[in-house]
Design a protein around this motif. Structure first.
Motif, PDB file in Angstrom:
ATOM      1  N   VAL A 118      24.167 -24.628   0.265  1.00 29.71           N
ATOM      2  CA  VAL A 118      22.837 -24.599  -0.341  1.00 29.71           C
ATOM      3  C   VAL A 118      22.410 -26.035  -0.576  1.00 29.71           C
ATOM      4  CG1 VAL A 118      21.427 -23.767  -2.250  1.00 29.71           C
ATOM      5  CG2 VAL A 118      23.373 -22.401  -1.457  1.00 29.71           C
ATOM      6  N   LYS A 119      21.365 -26.475   0.132  1.00 26.15           N
ATOM      7  CA  LYS A 119      20.894 -27.859   0.041  1.00 26.15           C
ATOM      8  C   LYS A 119      20.070 -28.072  -1.229  1.00 26.15           C
ATOM      9  CE  LYS A 119      20.728 -28.166   5.095  1.00 26.15           C
ATOM     10  NZ  LYS A 119      19.852 -28.358   6.268  1.00 26.15           N
ATOM     11  N   SER A 120      19.744 -29.372  -1.478  1.00 23.16           N
ATOM     12  CA  SER A 120      19.040 -29.709  -2.723  1.00 23.16           C
ATOM     13  C   SER A 120      17.614 -29.141  -2.766  1.00 23.16           C
ATOM     14  CB  SER A 120      18.987 -31.228  -2.887  1.00 23.16           C
ATOM     15  OG  SER A 120      18.306 -31.831  -1.780  1.00 23.16           O
ATOM     16  N   ASP A 121      17.032 -28.896  -1.613  1.00 30.74           N
ATOM     17  CA  ASP A 121      15.679 -28.306  -1.588  1.00 30.74           C
ATOM     18  C   ASP A 121      15.743 -26.812  -1.319  1.00 30.74           C
ATOM     19  OD1 ASP A 121      16.521 -28.433   1.003  1.00 30.74           O
ATOM     20  OD2 ASP A 121      14.624 -29.139   1.847  1.00 30.74           O
ATOM     21  N   GLU A 122      16.892 -26.226  -1.601  1.00 31.66           N
ATOM     22  CA  GLU A 122      17.065 -24.791  -1.385  1.00 31.66           C
ATOM     23  C   GLU A 122      17.658 -24.123  -2.625  1.00 31.66           C
ATOM     24  OE1 GLU A 122      17.929 -24.516   3.448  1.00 31.66           O
ATOM     25  OE2 GLU A 122      19.616 -24.720   2.047  1.00 31.66           O
ATOM     26  N   ARG A 123      17.542 -22.816  -2.638  1.00 30.39           N
ATOM     27  CA  ARG A 123      18.245 -22.006  -3.611  1.00 30.39           C
ATOM     28  C   ARG A 123      18.835 -20.813  -2.845  1.00 30.39           C
ATOM     29  NH1 ARG A 123      17.493 -25.919  -5.927  1.00 30.39           N
ATOM     30  NH2 ARG A 123      16.756 -26.279  -8.066  1.00 30.39           N
ATOM     31  N   GLY A 124      19.996 -20.327  -3.373  1.00 36.38           N
ATOM     32  CA  GLY A 124      20.646 -19.202  -2.725  1.00 36.38           C
ATOM     33  C   GLY A 124      20.514 -17.939  -3.551  1.00 36.38           C
ATOM     34  N   LEU A 125      20.400 -16.818  -2.896  1.00 32.04           N
ATOM     35  CA  LEU A 125      20.356 -15.513  -3.559  1.00 32.04           C
ATOM     36  C   LEU A 125      21.584 -14.722  -3.089  1.00 32.04           C
ATOM     37  CD1 LEU A 125      16.571 -14.602  -3.148  1.00 32.04           C
ATOM     38  CD2 LEU A 125      17.678 -15.814  -5.039  1.00 32.04           C
ATOM     39  N   LEU A 126      22.443 -14.386  -4.033  1.00 27.90           N
ATOM     40  CA  LEU A 126      23.690 -13.692  -3.715  1.00 27.90           C
ATOM     41  C   LEU A 126      23.481 -12.178  -3.756  1.00 27.90           C
ATOM     42  CD1 LEU A 126      26.743 -13.644  -3.172  1.00 27.90           C
ATOM     43  CD2 LEU A 126      27.074 -13.768  -5.655  1.00 27.90           C
ATOM     44  N   PHE A 127      23.875 -11.549  -2.683  1.00 26.70           N
ATOM     45  CA  PHE A 127      23.810 -10.088  -2.576  1.00 26.70           C
ATOM     46  C   PHE A 127      25.210  -9.516  -2.365  1.00 26.70           C
ATOM     47  CE2 PHE A 127      19.587 -11.470  -1.456  1.00 26.70           C
ATOM     48  CZ  PHE A 127      18.740 -10.480  -1.927  1.00 26.70           C
ATOM     49  N   LYS A 128      25.527  -8.462  -3.069  1.00 29.59           N
ATOM     50  CA  LYS A 128      26.775  -7.723  -2.859  1.00 29.59           C
ATOM     51  C   LYS A 128      26.438  -6.316  -2.401  1.00 29.59           C
ATOM     52  CE  LYS A 128      29.859 -10.087  -6.108  1.00 29.59           C
ATOM     53  NZ  LYS A 128      30.885 -10.441  -5.133  1.00 29.59           N
ATOM     54  N   LYS A 129      26.878  -5.998  -1.214  1.00 34.80           N
ATOM     55  CA  LYS A 129      26.593  -4.699  -0.610  1.00 34.80           C
ATOM     56  C   LYS A 129      25.097  -4.382  -0.629  1.00 34.80           C
ATOM     57  CE  LYS A 129      31.109  -2.698  -1.703  1.00 34.80           C
ATOM     58  NZ  LYS A 129      31.854  -1.579  -2.333  1.00 34.80           N
ATOM     59  N   GLY A 130      24.320  -5.434  -0.374  1.00 37.54           N
ATOM     60  CA  GLY A 130      22.868  -5.283  -0.287  1.00 37.54           C
ATOM     61  C   GLY A 130      22.129  -5.352  -1.594  1.00 37.54           C
ATOM     62  N   SER A 131      22.858  -5.445  -2.710  1.00 36.35           N
ATOM     63  CA  SER A 131      22.203  -5.499  -4.019  1.00 36.35           C
ATOM     64  C   SER A 131      22.198  -6.937  -4.526  1.00 36.35           C
ATOM     65  CB  SER A 131      22.921  -4.599  -5.021  1.00 36.35           C
ATOM     66  OG  SER A 131      22.868  -3.249  -4.605  1.00 36.35           O
ATOM     67  N   TYR A 132      21.017  -7.349  -5.085  1.00 35.41           N
ATOM     68  CA  TYR A 132      20.897  -8.717  -5.587  1.00 35.41           C
ATOM     69  C   TYR A 132      21.747  -8.887  -6.832  1.00 35.41           C
ATOM     70  CZ  TYR A 132      19.006 -12.772  -7.992  1.00 35.41           C
ATOM     71  OH  TYR A 132      18.891 -13.973  -8.656  1.00 35.41           O
ATOM     72  N   MET A 133      22.483 -10.049  -6.886  1.00 33.21           N
ATOM     73  CA  MET A 133      23.359 -10.342  -8.011  1.00 33.21           C
ATOM     74  C   MET A 133      22.834 -11.503  -8.845  1.00 33.21           C
ATOM     75  SD  MET A 133      25.417  -7.929  -7.583  1.00 33.21           S
ATOM     76  CE  MET A 133      26.506  -8.327  -8.947  1.00 33.21           C
ATOM     77  N   LYS A 134      22.647 -12.660  -8.192  1.00 32.48           N
ATOM     78  CA  LYS A 134      22.218 -13.827  -8.969  1.00 32.48           C
ATOM     79  C   LYS A 134      21.686 -14.917  -8.045  1.00 32.48           C
ATOM     80  CE  LYS A 134      26.834 -15.961  -8.966  1.00 32.48           C
ATOM     81  NZ  LYS A 134      27.918 -16.553  -9.793  1.00 32.48           N
ATOM     82  N   ARG A 135      21.088 -15.950  -8.716  1.00 36.77           N
ATOM     83  CA  ARG A 135      20.576 -17.129  -8.029  1.00 36.77           C
ATOM     84  C   ARG A 135      21.658 -18.194  -7.978  1.00 36.77           C
ATOM     85  NH1 ARG A 135      20.492 -21.596 -10.893  1.00 36.77           N
ATOM     86  NH2 ARG A 135      19.193 -20.779 -12.558  1.00 36.77           N
ATOM     87  N   LEU A 136      21.767 -18.920  -6.845  1.00 40.63           N
ATOM     88  CA  LEU A 136      22.782 -19.960  -6.659  1.00 40.63           C
ATOM     89  C   LEU A 136      22.110 -21.317  -6.545  1.00 40.63           C
ATOM     90  CD1 LEU A 136      25.046 -18.180  -3.995  1.00 40.63           C
ATOM     91  CD2 LEU A 136      25.338 -18.239  -6.496  1.00 40.63           C
ATOM     92  N   GLN A 137      22.644 -22.299  -7.277  1.00 40.49           N
ATOM     93  CA  GLN A 137      22.152 -23.660  -7.227  1.00 40.49           C
ATOM     94  C   GLN A 137      22.696 -24.364  -5.974  1.00 40.49           C
ATOM     95  OE1 GLN A 137      19.721 -24.340  -8.979  1.00 40.49           O
ATOM     96  NE2 GLN A 137      20.229 -25.080 -11.030  1.00 40.49           N
ATOM     97  N   PRO A 138      22.194 -25.563  -5.632  1.00 40.63           N
ATOM     98  CA  PRO A 138      22.716 -26.293  -4.463  1.00 40.63           C
ATOM     99  C   PRO A 138      24.236 -26.487  -4.557  1.00 40.63           C
ATOM    100  CG  PRO A 138      20.684 -27.309  -5.230  1.00 40.63           C
ATOM    101  CD  PRO A 138      21.064 -26.280  -6.256  1.00 40.63           C
ATOM    102  N   GLY A 139      24.916 -26.335  -3.442  1.00 41.86           N
ATOM    103  CA  GLY A 139      26.371 -26.470  -3.381  1.00 41.86           C
ATOM    104  C   GLY A 139      26.924 -25.725  -2.173  1.00 41.86           C
TER     105      GLY A 139
END
Length: 370
Positions: A7-28
């Motif tokens: 996840v780059k500095s100008d991006e954010r990640g969205l974590l999905f488990k089995k198709g369900s949204y879990m949380k937002r991920l910071q750059p890393g």
């Protein structure tokens, strides 16, 4: 093979488990557990928040994610003008939108399209970028405009260019020309009191003083034309042909007065009126020409008789003077002799006697000799 997500500095990640949204991920860098169904969706924070196939409301339950988003809900009767860092970006129609606020500042101007006129608070420079969402109307400098919303009168507009949002309310501008206008009536057939059918060419000038009143009248110019017809028929029908020809100027004054009696009903002011031409039938023209010729001959004969009378009176006065004054009589003899000399080369007179008698004798003798 192990999955790895960066996840780059100008991006954010969205974590999905089995198709369900879990949380937002910071750059890393992120490595999901082996054989897991974890998936990370990468989103660029310089672009609007959007996940393909997912409803926005699904993500608005995450407070941490919500802290990095600016969310706007545009109602059905609204447009929203979207600005990024003070610069116009786009127009938003009805719906819910989310934008990342981590790198840019987002601002919105809401407009209620139930009031379609675009006010001065909207910069006209941005309208070129939203061409499909508004329309314009213009009022010329010699006109006044009447603004209607869904055919209901709103207000009067001064000359200028006006902008309106497209939406549930239709704005229309009806313009009224305030300049001096002219109405021509050509070849109008009217019968006089003595049953002569003639044609009139008539003209009047007017100016609209109450634009709203004028707009309320259907087929405005046609009704003015009919009004003029009726007034002319009313007046001309009471006159004989000779009176009509003699009172040509009075027709205009009468018609103008009657028109202005009706001016308030039509929201106008009549400024002038006049007869341009009176066209007579052919047989009537011939009769009038004959009458005119006879009148002119009678006038000529009268003048001739006056001159003859004056000449005779002058001769009578001259004879009286000659009878009373011998010197004047002698001068007249000499004048008469002078006129004779102009016609004859030489005259010889002998003996005495009256000059006129000798001349008479000479003229008489000449005739006998000839």
């Amino acid at each position: 093979m192990l999955k790895r997500y960066i996840v780059k500095s100008d991006e954010r990640g969205l974590l999905f488990k089995k198709g369900s949204y879990m949380k937002r991920l910071q750059p890393g860098v992120y490595r999901p557990a082996p054989f897991s169904d974890d998936e990370i969706v990468l989103l660029n924070v310089t672009k609007p928040f959007h996940v393909q196939g997912k409803d926005l409301n699904l993500f608005l339950q995450d407070q941490r994610l919500l802290d990095e988003l600016t969310v706007i809900h545009v109602q059905d009767h609204e447009y929203a003008l979207h600005y990024e860092d003070g610069k116009f970006v786009s127009l938003l129609t009805a719906g819910k939108y989310a934008f990342w606020n981590v790198l840019k500042r987002h601002e919105f101007t809401r407009v209620d399209i139930r009031q379609p006129e675009i006010g001065p608070e909207i910069d006209r420079a941005i309208l070129a970028k939203v061409a499909g969402y508004f329309y314009t109307s213009e009022v010329a400098n010699y006109e006044t405009g009447m603004l209607f919303y869904n055919n209901v009168m709103q207000k009067q507009l001064t000359p200028g260019k006006y902008y309106f949002w497209k939406g549930p309310v239709l704005a229309s501008v009806n313009t009224v020309d305030l300049r001096r206008q002219q109405l021509d009536m050509t070849g109008q057939e009217i019968m006089t009191e003595d049953k002569v059918t003639l044609r009139l060419n008539f003209v009047c000038q007017y100016q609209i003083t109450d634009p709203l009143r004028a707009l309320e009248i259907k087929s405005f110019e046609e009704q003015i034309y009919v009004l003029l017809q009726l007034i002319l028929r009313e007046y001309v029908g009471t006159l004989k042909l000779d009176d009509l020809l003699r009172m040509k100027q009075e027709i205009a004054a009468f018609v103008l007065s009657r028109l202005n009696d009706k001016s308030e009903e039509y929201g106008i002011k009549f400024l002038s009126a006049g007869v341009k031409d009176i066209i007579l039938p052919g047989d009537i023209k011939e009769i009038l020409n004959t009458v005119l010729l006879a009148e002119k001959k009678a006038q000529a004969n009268l003048i001739t008789r006056r001159e003859e009378t004056a000449s005779t009176r002058s001769l009578l006065n001259t004879a009286k003077l000659m009878d009373e004054n011998q010197t004047l009589f002698r001068l007249k003899e000499l004048e008469f002799l002078e006129k004779i000399c102009e016609k004859i080369g030489t005259i010889s007179l002998t003996g005495g006697g009256n000059l006129l008698e000798q001349l008479n004798s000479l003229l008489g003798g000449g005739k006998q000799a000839g």
